[in-house]
Write a protein that holds these residues in place. Structure first.
Motif, PDB file in Angstrom:
ATOM      1  N   GLU A   1       2.172  -6.376  -6.275  1.00 49.21           N
ATOM      2  CA  GLU A   1       2.483  -5.115  -6.945  1.00 49.21           C
ATOM      3  C   GLU A   1       3.807  -5.189  -7.716  1.00 49.21           C
ATOM      4  OE1 GLU A   1       0.085  -4.092  -3.191  1.00 49.21           O
ATOM      5  OE2 GLU A   1       1.554  -5.570  -3.849  1.00 49.21           O
ATOM      6  N   GLU A   2       4.817  -5.805  -7.102  1.00 51.87           N
ATOM      7  CA  GLU A   2       6.127  -5.901  -7.743  1.00 51.87           C
ATOM      8  C   GLU A   2       6.098  -6.781  -8.983  1.00 51.87           C
ATOM      9  OE1 GLU A   2       9.213  -7.011  -4.932  1.00 51.87           O
ATOM     10  OE2 GLU A   2       8.156  -5.931  -3.338  1.00 51.87           O
ATOM     11  N   SER A   3       5.227  -7.797  -8.994  1.00 55.80           N
ATOM     12  CA  SER A   3       5.171  -8.740 -10.116  1.00 55.80           C
ATOM     13  C   SER A   3       4.176  -8.330 -11.198  1.00 55.80           C
ATOM     14  CB  SER A   3       4.794 -10.141  -9.603  1.00 55.80           C
ATOM     15  OG  SER A   3       3.473 -10.145  -9.077  1.00 55.80           O
ATOM     16  N   PHE A   4       3.512  -7.198 -11.016  1.00 53.62           N
ATOM     17  CA  PHE A   4       2.468  -6.827 -11.969  1.00 53.62           C
ATOM     18  C   PHE A   4       3.028  -6.528 -13.357  1.00 53.62           C
ATOM     19  CE2 PHE A   4      -1.122  -4.481 -13.767  1.00 53.62           C
ATOM     20  CZ  PHE A   4      -2.165  -5.305 -13.383  1.00 53.62           C
ATOM     21  N   LYS A   5       4.281  -6.150 -13.434  1.00 47.80           N
ATOM     22  CA  LYS A   5       4.902  -5.899 -14.741  1.00 47.80           C
ATOM     23  C   LYS A   5       4.870  -7.165 -15.601  1.00 47.80           C
ATOM     24  CE  LYS A   5       9.442  -6.918 -12.724  1.00 47.80           C
ATOM     25  NZ  LYS A   5      10.782  -6.396 -12.387  1.00 47.80           N
ATOM     26  N   ASP A   6       4.864  -8.340 -14.973  1.00 43.87           N
ATOM     27  CA  ASP A   6       4.797  -9.589 -15.732  1.00 43.87           C
ATOM     28  C   ASP A   6       3.436  -9.753 -16.404  1.00 43.87           C
ATOM     29  OD1 ASP A   6       7.327 -10.016 -14.706  1.00 43.87           O
ATOM     30  OD2 ASP A   6       6.643 -11.385 -13.133  1.00 43.87           O
TER      31      ASP A   6
ATOM     32  N   GLY B   1      -8.284  -2.885  -4.527  1.00 44.36           N
ATOM     33  CA  GLY B   1      -8.176  -1.431  -4.527  1.00 44.36           C
ATOM     34  C   GLY B   1      -6.842  -0.986  -3.961  1.00 44.36           C
ATOM     35  N   SER B   2      -6.394  -1.672  -2.899  1.00 45.43           N
ATOM     36  CA  SER B   2      -5.064  -1.406  -2.348  1.00 45.43           C
ATOM     37  C   SER B   2      -3.988  -1.715  -3.390  1.00 45.43           C
ATOM     38  CB  SER B   2      -4.835  -2.262  -1.089  1.00 45.43           C
ATOM     39  OG  SER B   2      -3.527  -2.095  -0.594  1.00 45.43           O
ATOM     40  N   HIS B   3      -4.103  -2.882  -4.037  1.00 45.88           N
ATOM     41  CA  HIS B   3      -3.166  -3.216  -5.115  1.00 45.88           C
ATOM     42  C   HIS B   3      -3.159  -2.131  -6.182  1.00 45.88           C
ATOM     43  CE1 HIS B   3      -3.482  -7.806  -4.127  1.00 45.88           C
ATOM     44  NE2 HIS B   3      -2.569  -7.198  -3.380  1.00 45.88           N
ATOM     45  N   THR B   4      -4.348  -1.632  -6.521  1.00 49.68           N
ATOM     46  CA  THR B   4      -4.473  -0.639  -7.582  1.00 49.68           C
ATOM     47  C   THR B   4      -3.762   0.657  -7.236  1.00 49.68           C
ATOM     48  OG1 THR B   4      -6.559  -1.547  -8.411  1.00 49.68           O
ATOM     49  CG2 THR B   4      -6.139   0.770  -8.858  1.00 49.68           C
ATOM     50  N   LEU B   5      -3.977   1.152  -6.025  1.00 50.61           N
ATOM     51  CA  LEU B   5      -3.369   2.443  -5.694  1.00 50.61           C
ATOM     52  C   LEU B   5      -1.849   2.337  -5.585  1.00 50.61           C
ATOM     53  CD1 LEU B   5      -2.469   3.169  -2.428  1.00 50.61           C
ATOM     54  CD2 LEU B   5      -4.887   2.627  -2.125  1.00 50.61           C
ATOM     55  N   PHE B   6      -1.346   1.185  -5.115  1.00 54.71           N
ATOM     56  CA  PHE B   6       0.112   1.027  -5.016  1.00 54.71           C
ATOM     57  C   PHE B   6       0.743   0.713  -6.375  1.00 54.71           C
ATOM     58  CE2 PHE B   6      -0.886   0.314  -0.463  1.00 54.71           C
ATOM     59  CZ  PHE B   6      -0.043   1.286   0.064  1.00 54.71           C
ATOM     60  N   ILE B   7       0.086  -0.115  -7.195  1.00 53.17           N
ATOM     61  CA  ILE B   7       0.622  -0.415  -8.528  1.00 53.17           C
ATOM     62  C   ILE B   7       0.654   0.846  -9.383  1.00 53.17           C
ATOM     63  CG2 ILE B   7       0.124  -1.591 -10.718  1.00 53.17           C
ATOM     64  CD1 ILE B   7      -0.987  -3.934  -9.030  1.00 53.17           C
ATOM     65  N   SER B   8      -0.427   1.619  -9.345  1.00 52.38           N
ATOM     66  CA  SER B   8      -0.511   2.807 -10.203  1.00 52.38           C
ATOM     67  C   SER B   8       0.490   3.884  -9.796  1.00 52.38           C
ATOM     68  CB  SER B   8      -1.932   3.375 -10.187  1.00 52.38           C
ATOM     69  OG  SER B   8      -2.286   3.862  -8.908  1.00 52.38           O
ATOM     70  N   SER B   9       0.893   3.897  -8.526  1.00 47.31           N
ATOM     71  CA  SER B   9       1.920   4.860  -8.093  1.00 47.31           C
ATOM     72  C   SER B   9       3.320   4.290  -8.290  1.00 47.31           C
ATOM     73  CB  SER B   9       1.706   5.247  -6.631  1.00 47.31           C
ATOM     74  OG  SER B   9       1.756   4.113  -5.785  1.00 47.31           O
ATOM     75  N   TYR B  10       3.468   2.983  -8.086  1.00 47.18           N
ATOM     76  CA  TYR B  10       4.773   2.314  -8.284  1.00 47.18           C
ATOM     77  C   TYR B  10       5.181   2.361  -9.761  1.00 47.18           C
ATOM     78  CZ  TYR B  10       8.223  -1.516  -8.024  1.00 47.18           C
ATOM     79  OH  TYR B  10       9.362  -2.288  -8.091  1.00 47.18           O
ATOM     80  N   LEU B  11       4.209   2.135 -10.642  1.00 45.91           N
ATOM     81  CA  LEU B  11       4.426   2.268 -12.092  1.00 45.91           C
ATOM     82  C   LEU B  11       3.799   3.601 -12.504  1.00 45.91           C
ATOM     83  CD1 LEU B  11       3.410  -1.387 -13.092  1.00 45.91           C
ATOM     84  CD2 LEU B  11       5.703  -0.516 -12.577  1.00 45.91           C
TER      85      LEU B  11
ATOM     86  N   VAL C   1       7.495  -0.873  -3.102  1.00 48.28           N
ATOM     87  CA  VAL C   1       6.108  -0.472  -3.353  1.00 48.28           C
ATOM     88  C   VAL C   1       5.575   0.361  -2.194  1.00 48.28           C
ATOM     89  CG1 VAL C   1       3.755  -1.343  -3.597  1.00 48.28           C
ATOM     90  CG2 VAL C   1       5.627  -2.455  -4.818  1.00 48.28           C
ATOM     91  N   PHE C   2       5.934  -0.043  -0.970  1.00 50.69           N
ATOM     92  CA  PHE C   2       5.444   0.651   0.216  1.00 50.69           C
ATOM     93  C   PHE C   2       6.440   1.679   0.753  1.00 50.69           C
ATOM     94  CE2 PHE C   2       3.473  -3.727   0.706  1.00 50.69           C
ATOM     95  CZ  PHE C   2       2.308  -3.371   0.079  1.00 50.69           C
ATOM     96  N   ALA C   3       7.715   1.317   0.742  1.00 53.17           N
ATOM     97  CA  ALA C   3       8.741   2.178   1.333  1.00 53.17           C
ATOM     98  C   ALA C   3       8.793   3.540   0.644  1.00 53.17           C
ATOM     99  CB  ALA C   3      10.104   1.494   1.255  1.00 53.17           C
ATOM    100  N   ASN C   4       8.547   3.566  -0.658  1.00 54.15           N
ATOM    101  CA  ASN C   4       8.656   4.811  -1.423  1.00 54.15           C
ATOM    102  C   ASN C   4       7.288   5.334  -1.866  1.00 54.15           C
ATOM    103  OD1 ASN C   4      11.516   4.536  -1.324  1.00 54.15           O
ATOM    104  ND2 ASN C   4      11.446   3.147  -3.073  1.00 54.15           N
ATOM    105  N   PHE C   5       6.239   4.960  -1.140  1.00 46.14           N
ATOM    106  CA  PHE C   5       4.896   5.281  -1.605  1.00 46.14           C
ATOM    107  C   PHE C   5       4.661   6.774  -1.742  1.00 46.14           C
ATOM    108  CE2 PHE C   5       0.335   6.135  -0.513  1.00 46.14           C
ATOM    109  CZ  PHE C   5      -0.170   5.806  -1.753  1.00 46.14           C
ATOM    110  N   ASP C   6       5.044   7.566  -0.754  1.00 51.22           N
ATOM    111  CA  ASP C   6       4.800   9.007  -0.825  1.00 51.22           C
ATOM    112  C   ASP C   6       5.483   9.635  -2.036  1.00 51.22           C
ATOM    113  OD1 ASP C   6       3.248   8.874   1.424  1.00 51.22           O
ATOM    114  OD2 ASP C   6       4.766   9.666   2.792  1.00 51.22           O
ATOM    115  N   GLN C   7       6.739   9.223  -2.285  1.00 51.68           N
ATOM    116  CA  GLN C   7       7.456   9.747  -3.449  1.00 51.68           C
ATOM    117  C   GLN C   7       6.812   9.261  -4.742  1.00 51.68           C
ATOM    118  OE1 GLN C   7       8.681   8.219  -0.671  1.00 51.68           O
ATOM    119  NE2 GLN C   7      10.929   8.473  -0.560  1.00 51.68           N
TER     120      GLN C   7
END
Length: 392
Positions: A253-258, A285-295, A319-325
């Motif tokens: 998730e963190e590297s998806f910006k690349d 699907g897990s990657h998707t929900l976290f990437i789409s919220s992280y970005l 990616v996980f620590a701030n997921f709710d926000q």
């Protein structure tokens, strides 16, 4: 000396000619006595045949049968002379995988050259008739291009391989296209969606039917500890692991910006949120929900196909620590489609139910599609055919 050499050369050339003649005779013989397996009938009943004159027991192992092990269910074949055969019941319109069990040894069907790798196993495959399976066939329509590219990931400090579909006419045109980022499940790689998911066939056929807009589809490798699919990197021909050490660390998730940066630099794409979609199956699907919220302000279209909502998570990753926000930010920024697909028999059904309750609690709107079956490529291909027409 010259006489001896001439004799040897004559002998070798004669042997070569004999070998060619025998090979041609064998080809002719095989053509005359060819046995088909599998043979798909007009009613979608499928007959399998195996040449095993000395076997004591032969079975078909198919993914359409009730599962009794990691591969699938089994049906006994009946011996008739030197061949064994089995005819299935009428099957749905789809793509199916199978192997042959000969006295306990699982092998591929010697009469079927069409094979697919899924994680560390290879299977024969076939397609039945009907509308859904036609989506997965190569039809006489304009075709897009499926290319393998290498990109540099500064975040991961490595070069990685990625698969990219461009629509028919991309090379000749000057227009810019929307992009779907499509992510695979655990154990998969950048080859999974193109082979098991039939991406190019589905896109080509839906485009020809006028049911979707032309788009670029980007399929990265979600196991960031691997640079590419097995055998396609300097890592060599290593044993294939279903779960790699990077799963649940947040590194994908963190590297998806690349990945985004590479695509938007090297392809003619529209760079606004309304022209970006992201979807994935299971781990993807897990990657998707976290990437789409992280970005949170990056994608207007999100698709969760049998998503693994509770991957083991490294709490130190933002990616996980701030997921709710992040999820609240995603809701506030707005989006056009948040699509969730889940099979009634999927082992992730309950976690999906809990995740939908989480979305309900913060009034985050979504579209829910519940299908028959479980955690299968049959469902993921189906979801893709239903998700694509809703994009852009």
């Amino acid at each position: 000396m010259n006489v001896k050499i001439s004799s040897i050369l004559f002998f070798l050339s004669g042997f070569s000619i004999l070998g060619n003649v025998l090979a041609q005779e064998n080809i002719k013989l095989n053509q005359e006595t060819r046995v088909l397996s599998p043979e798909v009938g007009a009613d979608n009943r499928v007959t399998f045949r195996v040449f095993a004159p000395h076997a004591k027991q032969v079975q078909v192992v198919g993914n359409w049968m009730e599962r009794v092990g990691p591969i699938g269910g089994k049906q006994f074949m009946v011996k008739d002379g030197k061949y064994w055969s089995y005819t299935s019941e009428a099957l749905p319109s789809d793509l199916f995988l199978y192997n042959i069990d000969i006295d306990g040894a699982i092998v591929n069907d010697p009469l079927n050259v069409y094979q697919i790798r899924d994680v560390s196993n290879t299977f024969n495959y076939f397609l039945t008739g009907g509308e859904q399976a036609q989506r997965y066939q190569v039809q006489d329509v304009p075709h897009g291009s499926m290319t393998r590219r290498w990109y540099n990931s500064p975040t991961l400090k490595m070069d990685r391989r990625i698969t990219i579909y461009t629509p028919p006419g991309y090379e000749e045109s000057k227009q810019r296209y929307p992009v779907l980022y499509l992510l695979h499940g655990m154990g998969g790689d950048e080859e999974a969606w193109p082979s098991l998911g039939r991406v190019s066939q589905i896109l080509d056929n839906l485009l020809a039917e006028g049911k979707i807009k032309p788009m670029i589809v980007v399929m990265p490798n979600g196991h960031v500890s691997n640079a590419a699919a097995p055998g396609e990197s300097s890592k060599g021909q290593y044993p294939i692991a279903f779960a790699t050490p990077d799963v649940g660390t947040g590194k994908m998730e963190e590297s998806f910006k690349d990945v985004l940066a590479f695509v938007e630099k090297n392809y003619r794409v529209k760079k606004e949120k309304a022209s970006r979609a992201i979807a994935g199956l299971s781990m993807g699907g897990s990657h998707t929900l976290f990437i789409s919220s992280y970005l949170a302000n990056t994608f207007d279209y999100v698709g969760l196909f049998s998503a693994a909502f509770r991957m083991s998570q490294d709490a130190s990753s933002p990616v996980f620590a701030n997921f709710d926000q992040n999820l609240l930010k995603q809701r506030k920024q707005g989006y056009k489609l948040y699509w969730i697909g889940m099979g009634k028999d999927d082992f992730l059904y309950k976690t999906a139910e809990q995740y939908r309750k989480k979305l309900d609690a913060i009034d985050m709107k979504y579209t829910y599609r519940e299908s028959a079956g479980g955690h299968t490529w049959a469902n993921w291909r189906l979801y893709l055919t239903e998700f694509l027409p809703q994009l852009f």
